[in-house]
Design a protein around this motif. Structure first.
Motif, PDB file in Angstrom:
ATOM      1  N   ASP A  93       0.715  -1.521   0.074  1.00 46.55           N
ATOM      2  CA  ASP A  93       0.300  -0.080  -0.104  1.00 46.55           C
ATOM      3  C   ASP A  93       0.844   1.360  -0.050  1.00 46.55           C
ATOM      4  OD1 ASP A  93      -2.350  -1.420   0.078  1.00 46.55           O
ATOM      5  OD2 ASP A  93      -2.754  -1.309   2.160  1.00 46.55           O
ATOM      6  N   GLY A  94       1.826   1.144   0.702  1.00 49.30           N
ATOM      7  CA  GLY A  94       2.788   2.287   0.897  1.00 49.30           C
ATOM      8  C   GLY A  94       3.561   2.609  -0.365  1.00 49.30           C
ATOM      9  N   THR A  95       4.144   1.706  -1.029  1.00 44.71           N
ATOM     10  CA  THR A  95       4.644   1.420  -2.512  1.00 44.71           C
ATOM     11  C   THR A  95       3.577   2.127  -3.494  1.00 44.71           C
ATOM     12  OG1 THR A  95       6.096  -0.215  -1.773  1.00 44.71           O
ATOM     13  CG2 THR A  95       5.896   0.285  -4.304  1.00 44.71           C
ATOM     14  N   VAL A  96       2.283   1.826  -3.474  1.00 44.19           N
ATOM     15  CA  VAL A  96       1.529   2.193  -4.356  1.00 44.19           C
ATOM     16  C   VAL A  96       1.234   3.874  -4.102  1.00 44.19           C
ATOM     17  CG1 VAL A  96      -0.957   2.202  -5.216  1.00 44.19           C
ATOM     18  CG2 VAL A  96       0.261   0.046  -4.945  1.00 44.19           C
ATOM     19  N   LYS A  97       1.199   4.174  -2.955  1.00 45.09           N
ATOM     20  CA  LYS A  97       0.907   5.476  -2.668  1.00 45.09           C
ATOM     21  C   LYS A  97       2.149   6.493  -3.256  1.00 45.09           C
ATOM     22  CE  LYS A  97      -2.211   4.916   1.382  1.00 45.09           C
ATOM     23  NZ  LYS A  97      -2.439   5.005   2.926  1.00 45.09           N
ATOM     24  N   ARG A  98       3.537   5.911  -2.892  1.00 50.21           N
ATOM     25  CA  ARG A  98       4.401   6.696  -3.173  1.00 50.21           C
ATOM     26  C   ARG A  98       4.598   6.717  -4.702  1.00 50.21           C
ATOM     27  NH1 ARG A  98       6.609   3.790   1.017  1.00 50.21           N
ATOM     28  NH2 ARG A  98       7.424   2.151  -0.320  1.00 50.21           N
ATOM     29  N   THR A 100       2.253   6.746  -6.824  1.00 49.01           N
ATOM     30  CA  THR A 100       1.109   7.906  -7.391  1.00 49.01           C
ATOM     31  C   THR A 100       1.763   9.127  -7.134  1.00 49.01           C
ATOM     32  OG1 THR A 100      -0.788   6.001  -6.709  1.00 49.01           O
ATOM     33  CG2 THR A 100      -1.370   8.357  -7.035  1.00 49.01           C
ATOM     34  N   ALA A 101       2.103   9.291  -5.929  1.00 47.76           N
ATOM     35  CA  ALA A 101       2.705  10.611  -5.421  1.00 47.76           C
ATOM     36  C   ALA A 101       3.942  10.949  -6.463  1.00 47.76           C
ATOM     37  CB  ALA A 101       3.096  10.850  -4.022  1.00 47.76           C
ATOM     38  N   GLU A 102       4.698  10.280  -6.756  1.00 46.74           N
ATOM     39  CA  GLU A 102       5.785  10.116  -7.545  1.00 46.74           C
ATOM     40  C   GLU A 102       5.647  10.577  -9.144  1.00 46.74           C
ATOM     41  OE1 GLU A 102       9.737  10.662  -8.181  1.00 46.74           O
ATOM     42  OE2 GLU A 102       9.121   9.798  -6.329  1.00 46.74           O
ATOM     43  N   LEU A 103       4.366   9.867  -9.606  1.00 45.26           N
ATOM     44  CA  LEU A 103       3.833  10.310 -10.916  1.00 45.26           C
ATOM     45  C   LEU A 103       3.223  11.759 -10.951  1.00 45.26           C
ATOM     46  CD1 LEU A 103       2.191   6.979 -12.045  1.00 45.26           C
ATOM     47  CD2 LEU A 103       4.271   8.192 -12.764  1.00 45.26           C
ATOM     48  N   ALA A 104       2.540  12.170  -9.778  1.00 43.75           N
ATOM     49  CA  ALA A 104       2.118  13.523 -10.062  1.00 43.75           C
ATOM     50  C   ALA A 104       3.307  14.446  -9.848  1.00 43.75           C
ATOM     51  CB  ALA A 104       1.066  13.573  -8.758  1.00 43.75           C
ATOM     52  N   LYS A 105       4.118  14.063  -9.011  1.00 41.96           N
ATOM     53  CA  LYS A 105       5.490  14.982  -8.716  1.00 41.96           C
ATOM     54  C   LYS A 105       5.993  15.093 -10.197  1.00 41.96           C
ATOM     55  CE  LYS A 105       7.513  17.572  -5.725  1.00 41.96           C
ATOM     56  NZ  LYS A 105       6.857  18.639  -5.202  1.00 41.96           N
TER      57      LYS A 105
END
Length: 148
Positions: A93-98, A100-105
């Motif tokens: 779950d943490g990896t998926v959130k990171r 998603t945040a990485e793609l937005a960044k």
């Protein structure tokens, strides 16, 4: 008595005279150095704009690495299969959130870098446009009329 010179001597003197005509050399040098200088200035501006983005990316990767190492350590000390599944699910779950945040960044940074590229290109090209020789359109029209 006057000394006769051959054609080859005249040619070599003419060539040497052309080489020492510094005004011609300076003009040719400017033709080559201006674009090169503009390109180097543009690259410096782009690297300056990309540096904070790269540093932030390295920090996020370091954080992800530490989280992965913590997860592996927790799994190595785990004795229950259910607890191991929970640890693995939390890590996923943490990896998926990171991610998603990485793609937005990444999208935000690409847009920012694109704006910086346009800005740097304008800054580099503006002085070049000012120093370029101005050609009068009236003079060109007179040349066209004379040719016709």
């Amino acid at each position: 008595m006057a000394q006769k010179t051959t054609r080859s001597q005249h040619r070599s003197e003419g060539f040497g005279a052309q080489l020492t005509d510094f005004s011609r050399i300076e003009g040719v040098t400017q033709i080559w150095t201006r674009p090169l200088e503009a390109c180097l200035r543009w690259q410096a501006e782009m690297l300056k704009a990309a540096e904070p983005m790269a540093m932030a990316w390295f920090e996020r990767q370091l954080e992800a690495t530490h989280m992965t190492l913590d997860t592996v350590e927790r799994l190595s000390h785990c004795s229950d299969l259910g607890e191991a599944a929970n640890i693995q699910r939390e890590w996923f779950d943490g990896t998926v959130k990171r991610l998603t945040a990485e793609l937005a960044k990444f999208t935000e940074q690409a847009t920012s870098l694109s704006r910086e590229a346009v800005s740097a290109t304008r800054e580099v090209m503006h002085p070049a446009a000012e120093t370029a020789p101005k050609v009068s359109t009236g003079h060109k029209e007179a040349q066209v009329d004379a040719a016709a």
